[in-house]
Design a protein around this motif. Structure first.
Motif, PDB file in Angstrom:
ATOM      1  N   ILE A 148       0.848  -1.202   0.000  1.00  0.00           N
ATOM      2  CA  ILE A 148       0.000   0.000   0.000  1.00  0.00           C
ATOM      3  C   ILE A 148       0.884   1.254   0.000  1.00  0.00           C
ATOM      4  CG2 ILE A 148      -1.538   1.413   1.457  1.00  0.00           C
ATOM      5  CD1 ILE A 148      -2.918  -1.192   2.340  1.00  0.00           C
ATOM      6  N   LEU A 207       0.542   9.114   1.984  1.00  0.00           N
ATOM      7  CA  LEU A 207       0.961   9.328   3.379  1.00  0.00           C
ATOM      8  C   LEU A 207       2.439   8.977   3.622  1.00  0.00           C
ATOM      9  CD1 LEU A 207      -2.253   8.458   3.497  1.00  0.00           C
ATOM     10  CD2 LEU A 207      -1.840   8.499   5.949  1.00  0.00           C
ATOM     11  N   THR A 251      -0.688   6.429  12.508  1.00  0.00           N
ATOM     12  CA  THR A 251      -1.377   5.299  13.132  1.00  0.00           C
ATOM     13  C   THR A 251      -2.279   5.783  14.257  1.00  0.00           C
ATOM     14  OG1 THR A 251       0.550   3.961  12.577  1.00  0.00           O
ATOM     15  CG2 THR A 251      -1.008   3.005  14.120  1.00  0.00           C
ATOM     16  N   MET A 286     -13.038   2.270   6.763  1.00  0.00           N
ATOM     17  CA  MET A 286     -12.988   1.081   5.915  1.00  0.00           C
ATOM     18  C   MET A 286     -13.999   0.077   6.461  1.00  0.00           C
ATOM     19  SD  MET A 286      -9.310   0.130   4.330  1.00  0.00           S
ATOM     20  CE  MET A 286      -8.762  -0.884   5.681  1.00  0.00           C
ATOM     21  N   GLU A 317     -11.812  -0.282  10.090  1.00  0.00           N
ATOM     22  CA  GLU A 317     -10.780   0.711  10.404  1.00  0.00           C
ATOM     23  C   GLU A 317     -11.323   2.129  10.333  1.00  0.00           C
ATOM     24  OE1 GLU A 317      -6.157   0.901   9.382  1.00  0.00           O
ATOM     25  OE2 GLU A 317      -7.329   1.500   7.654  1.00  0.00           O
TER      26      GLU A 317
HETATM   27  C1  AVJ Z   1      -1.030   2.388   9.109  1.00  0.00           C
HETATM   28  C2  AVJ Z   1      -3.023   2.968  10.199  1.00  0.00           C
HETATM   29  C3  AVJ Z   1      -1.704   4.650   9.190  1.00  0.00           C
HETATM   30  O1  AVJ Z   1      -4.839   4.317   8.357  1.00  0.00           O
HETATM   31  O2  AVJ Z   1      -3.760   5.012   6.614  1.00  0.00           O
HETATM   32  C4  AVJ Z   1      -3.664   2.012   4.904  1.00  0.00           C
HETATM   33  C5  AVJ Z   1      -3.456   1.797   7.470  1.00  0.00           C
HETATM   34  N1  AVJ Z   1      -5.394   1.332   5.974  1.00  0.00           N
HETATM   35  N2  AVJ Z   1      -4.656   1.816   4.020  1.00  0.00           N
HETATM   36  C6  AVJ Z   1      -3.921   4.234   7.544  1.00  0.00           C
HETATM   37  C7  AVJ Z   1      -4.141   1.719   6.148  1.00  0.00           C
HETATM   38  C8  AVJ Z   1      -5.686   1.392   4.670  1.00  0.00           C
HETATM   39  C9  AVJ Z   1      -2.867   3.138   7.743  1.00  0.00           C
HETATM   40  N3  AVJ Z   1      -2.188   3.268   9.048  1.00  0.00           N
END
Ligand code: AVJ
Length: 324
Positions: free
Chosen positions: A52, A60, A166, A255, A283
């Motif tokens: 990702i 990010l 996070t 999510m 999430e």
């Molecule tokens: C690792 C929690 C910062 O929330 O952006 C990435 C995890 N979930 N794509 C986020 C995540 C979907 C990520 N973190």
């Protein structure tokens, strides 16, 4: 000088598999089904998350990494010499490597829930920084956590490093509690360096969590595969769809996994029923403006002591201190 084969300490403080079963059954028994995002990170999940971070839409990691590269020297001067760096969720250690190279702390304490990746990261740091004490702790840092004794390193201050945004996985209320606990762990004279994804337009946010190659979808669905494998559940994973969207009212990307059909599965002693069209919330990724995050930190007893943003203002790194 010959380089002695570098070592690191390793503490295994992971709760047993029973808490995975417990958390899954509890989450799926609620009227609005949910699963804790920390369970994404089995071996395949950790690898998918790394993928990702490479996706063009997921800005990010790139924004934070380039921010660290550009400003780590400044951050290091701000934090000062002889720090002990405690990292929550060290993962691949890509960002902490930049911080550690600039800051030259006396000790680095990576904490992570993914055991194999933690071992590899700790070994890498020990090899790369021969003068650094590396004390790895395999643990779930969202629960109260007793750290190994760090006094032997005679650090001037403890710095908690929590990159990656996070912190956004917690709701705002949970984040306030988490920060207050972190403040206790940093202790008098200590500090915290936190990476936080900034609020921005919904188009950009939606794209970041719906990459065209479907890596994020696979990451989300992998949670069901893990539950099937480790808890013997019989989810029809092919009958679920990844659903991620920016909820502007709550300032967060959510999510979900949507079930396209009715499913009944047994997990442990519990029978779980999912209706057609029902969602499992997997999430939250809360987004904070600089001011929102500073207010949150103040509420948790920290003093905001500076922040850094990338030129595009996608991402912020905040420095918070605890007064002596
Ligand atoms: C690792 C929690 C910062 O929330 O952006 C990435 C995890 N979930 N794509 C986020 C995540 C979907 C990520 N973190």
């Amino acid at each position: 000088m010959a380089r002695i084969s570098p070592g690191f300490a390793f503490y295994d403080r992971l709760p047993d598999a029973g808490s995975f079963l417990h958390d899954v059954v509890c989450g799926l028994s609620r009227p609005r089904k949910e699963l804790p995002p920390k369970y994404f990170y089995d071996e395949r999940g950790s690898a998918l998350f790394e993928a990702i971070c490479e996706a063009p839409e997921y800005y990010l990691t790139r924004a934070e990494t380039s921010l660290m590269t550009a400003r780590a020297g400044e951050m290091a001067r701000r934090l000062g010499p002889r720090c002990a760096v405690i990292e929550y969720g060290s993962g691949s250690g890509r960002k902490s490597r930049i911080l550690v190279a600039a800051l030259k702390p006396v000790a680095y304490v990576p904490i992570d829930i993914a055991r194999d990746q933690l071992r590899a990261t700790a070994a890498g740091f020990a090899a790369e920084f021969p003068n650094l004490a590396v004390v790895a702790v395999c643990a779930d840092y969202s629960r109260p956590l007793a750290l190994p004794e760090l006094d032997q390193f005679a650090a001037r201050r403890r710095i908690i490093y929590f990159p990656g945004s996070t912190i956004g996985n917690f709701t705002v209320t949970e984040a306030a509690v988490f920060l207050a606990n972190a403040r206790g762990l940093a202790g008098a004279g200590g500090g915290m360096l936190v990476g936080v994804d900034l609020k921005k337009d919904a188009v950009r946010l939606n794209a970041a969590y719906n990459d065209a190659r479907g890596v994020t979808a696979e990451f989300n669905l992998n949670l069901l595969r893990r539950i099937n494998r480790e808890l013997g559940a019989g989810f029809d994973v092919g009958a679920f769809r990844h659903h991620a969207f920016y909820n502007a009212a709550r300032g967060r990307v959510e999510m979900h996994l949507l079930s396209l059909k009715e499913q009944r599965v047994k997990i442990g002693a519990r029978a779980i029923r999912i209706r057609a069209g029902e969602s499992i919330h997997t999430e939250n990724s809360c987004k904070y403006s600089v001011d929102e995050f500073r207010r949150l930190a103040i509420g948790a007893g920290f003093r905001p002591a500076g922040f850094w943003c990338d030129p595009e203002r996608l991402f912020a790194v905040h420095y918070l201190t605890v007064s002596d």
